[in-house]
Design an enzyme around this catalytic site. Structure first.
Site, short mmCIF file in Angstrom:
data_model
loop_
_atom_site.label_atom_id
_atom_site.label_comp_id
_atom_site.label_asym_id
_atom_site.label_seq_id
_atom_site.Cartn_x
_atom_site.Cartn_y
_atom_site.Cartn_z
CD GLN A 87 2.83 3.81 1.57
OE1 GLN A 87 2.64 3.90 0.36
NE2 GLN A 87 3.61 2.89 2.10
CG ASN A 88 -3.03 1.71 4.96
OD1 ASN A 88 -2.68 1.60 3.79
ND2 ASN A 88 -2.73 0.80 5.88
CG ASP A 90 -7.37 1.94 7.18
OD1 ASP A 90 -6.81 2.01 8.29
OD2 ASP A 90 -6.89 1.29 6.22
CG HIS A 105 -1.05 8.64 0.89
ND1 HIS A 105 -0.71 7.35 0.55
CD2 HIS A 105 0.03 9.41 0.58
CE1 HIS A 105 0.50 7.33 0.03
NE2 HIS A 105 0.98 8.56 0.05
N GLY A 170 3.29 -4.32 4.82
CA GLY A 170 2.13 -4.18 3.95
C GLY A 170 2.27 -3.15 2.86
CB SER A 172 4.61 -2.59 -3.26
OG SER A 172 4.19 -1.28 -3.62
CG ASN A 200 15.16 -6.70 -5.80
OD1 ASN A 200 15.68 -7.79 -6.03
ND2 ASN A 200 14.66 -5.92 -6.75
CB ALA A 215 -0.03 -7.72 7.87
#
EC number: 2.3.1.286
Length: 231
Positions: A87-88, A90, A105, A170, A172, A200, A215
């Site tokens: 999702q990063n 960088d 993304h 890393g 949520s 959870n 991480a």
């Protein structure tokens, strides 16, 4: 044949390199409202603000390095067929040596035209109002903003559906559609989670596969487990 290890990574893995997580506790990103710097509407209202915001992110990226967690994932390619779905935005996975990466993304080191059908280009300099894509249209960051389609989602789902092993690190698991990738892993796939805060974990994996740590610490532990168990 190497087992296929599919990794879903999020901001938590890059935070240890000094890159701030996407959204601070107050809902802002680098003191900006998300809708002002990460939406098509925000870009239409104030393109200079948005371009300056991502220029600063791009410059920051030049000042940080991959951390041990990134490097350990790259090292696992010696033992597994590793595919990273991140999702990063960088390029720390690339710079650490990982070779198969899907950026859900977008990427800070690339740009595209405001014309959605234009070719994505490599771009590591600042983008200013008036800088044009080869198609003649204004350049914008190659970032998937809120309200936009996620072009790589189908590729991510296909890779996840082939996984023998799946690692969540890393993230949520609150950002969709990225978090929905977990739904497509096969029944036989063993799932591991590395996160110091994830609630959870049982909804994703067995307790013994949940590593509640940073991480880097988690990857040091998990690498040993995976090699011992599957090699």
């Amino acid at each position: 044949m190497k087992k296929k290890l599919v990794v879903l990574s999020g901001a938590g893995i890059s935070a240890e390199s000094g890159i701030k997580t996407f959204r601070d506790y107050n809902g802002l990103w680098e003191n900006h409202r998300i809708e002002d710097v990460a939406s098509p509407e925000g870009f239409a209202r104030n393109p200079k603000l948005v371009l300056d915001f991502y220029n600063a992110r791009r410059q920051q990226l030049k000042e940080v390095e991959p951390n041990t967690a990134h490097k350990l994932l790259a090292e696992l390619e010696e033992y597994f067929d590793v595919h990273i779905i991140t999702q990063n935005v960088d390029d720390l996975h690339e710079r650490s040596g990982s070779s198969k990466i899907i950026h859900l993304h977008g990427e800070l080191t690339k740009a595209k035209s405001v014309n959605e059908n234009s070719k994505i280009v490599d771009y590591t300099d600042d983008i200013q109002v008036g800088d044009l894509h080869p198609d003649g249209s204004q350049l914008r960051p190659h970032i998937v903003w809120f309200g936009e389609m996620v072009p790589e989602m189908d590729n991510a789902i296909e890779i996840a559906s082939q996984a023998d092993l799946f690692l969540i690190i890393g993230t949520s698991m609150q950002v969709y559609p990225a978090a929905s990738v977990i739904r497509y892993v096969p029944e036989h796939c063993e799932v591991f989670v590395i996160d110091p805060n994830l609630d959870n974990p049982n909804s994703f994996t067995k307790n013994e596969n949940y590593i509640k740590s940073s991480a880097t610490e988690g990857m040091n532990h998990l690498k040993e487990i995976l090699i011992k168990k599957y090699q």
